[in-house]
Scaffold this motif. Structure first.
Motif: not given
Length: 355
Positions: A101-105, A110-112, A125-130, A133-138
């Protein structure tokens, strides 16, 4: 019997979980294609461990990878099903953050943490917050097709990671294993499809044997991840309790629990997933253990993996369990796709967070 009435089964499977299962070979090919077209990992020689951060089906993908790397890899793999990573995670860690989902809390946490520790990060993932964040952080993001229950996306969650690692020195060349695995699963999809009667369909036969019983799945070293996959598929698809353990560990504790099990009066079936890689002493342990369990009046059955490569053998067992869990859901009159309790838990957690 509903399992021999394909039209009736389709009515009870409105979201098409059986159809999704049949498409696993094509999903694997798509996952590998995405991995092969993704940017290469930067300087993979710096990494000393691989970490798969995820829950549910994403974590199972990590378990499978861990078993394969123990069998033939050059570095260890750790699976983290938590909010906080181990203290040793750092610049020499390659961390795959996986959330369909890209939204698993937990995965977002763990990403942060991985970012703060300067670990090498790859997200999928298929999208979502993950993805955001990934695209914003390169950070590289491998995108899965949308519209699937996460547990039905194992062709993406595992093979995207596997395909990416195959482009590095961290994993041996696996082209032959991939081709064998896809070919074997295509053959099995024909055998397990709903039109094949129970008498000729091992997945339907397995579901029938497990109907109205407590399910216990045991595995051995290479296929220990598959035992957990079976347990989780029975939980989510069939909506039943199921438990998993692994040889030889269970011989040092759980075997004693069977002594008092008969007094509970609960029908149960033990399924042992076996593979030719198991240690000779483990083989002896399995035989003795099953004799003791049968002495309690509990049913037992053994299922051997098929195929030549470790990858094909693992997925031969996964595929049987996936289909069996769907057919068991239909025997119980359950739609295998919704996971209402999981969604209710997430809803209530969200409400608590907003207070």
């Amino acid at each position: 019997m509903i399992l021999d009435a394909p039209a009736e089964m389709r009515k009870n499977d409105p979201s098409g979980m059986l159809r999704m299962a049949r498409k696993l070979p094509e999903q694997i090919e798509r996952g590998i294609a995405v991995a092969r077209s993704a940017p290469a990992l930067p300087d993979s020689s710096r990494f000393r461990q691989i970490v798969v951060a995820g829950l549910g089906g994403s974590a199972i993908a990590g378990d499978i990878l861990k078993g394969l790397l123990e069998d033939s890899g050059s570095i260890p793999c750790l699976v983290v099903r938590e909010y906080t990573p181990p203290a040793f995670i750092g610049p020499d860690s390659l961390v795959f953050c996986s959330s369909y989902s890209g939204n698993t809390e937990e995965t977002l946490s763990l990403y942060e943490a991985g970012k703060q520790k300067n670990a090498g990060l790859v997200c999928l993932g298929s999208g979502g917050e993950l993805q955001r964040r990934a695209l914003a952080d390169g950070v590289p993001f491998l995108k899965m097709d949308e519209g699937l229950p996460p547990r039905a996306a194992i062709g993406y969650s595992f093979f995207m990671i596997y395909g990416l690692l195959a482009r590095t020195s961290l994993l041996p060349d696996n082209t032959g294993e991939l081709e064998e695995t896809v070919s074997l699963l295509r053959r099995k999809a024909e055998i397990y499809r709903e039109e094949i009667p129970t008498s000729d369909n091992p997945a339907k036969s397995m579901a029938s044997a497990l109907h109205k019983k407590l399910i216990i799945v045991y595995g051995t070293r290479l296929v220990s991840s598959v035992a957990m996959r079976w347990k989780c598929q029975f939980n989510e698809n069939s909506k039943v309790l199921a438990f998993a353990n692994v040889f030889p560990e269970l011989n040092h504790n759980e075997i004693e629990g069977w002594l008092g099990f008969r007094a509970l009066g609960v029908p149960a079936e033990v399924v042992v997933l076996r593979d030719r890689s198991e240690h000779s002493r483990v083989s002896k342990r399995i035989g003795i253990t099953l004799e003791l369990i049968r002495g309690n009046g509990t049913g037992t059955r053994e299922v051997w993996s098929e195929g030549e490569s470790p990858l094909a053998r693992i997925f031969s067992l996964i595929y049987l369990g996936d289909f069996a869990s769907i057919y068991l859901a239909l025997l119980y009159g359950q739609d295998p796709t919704p996971v209402n309790r999981i969604q209710e838990l997430k809803r209530r957690l969200s409400e608590e967070s907003s207070k």
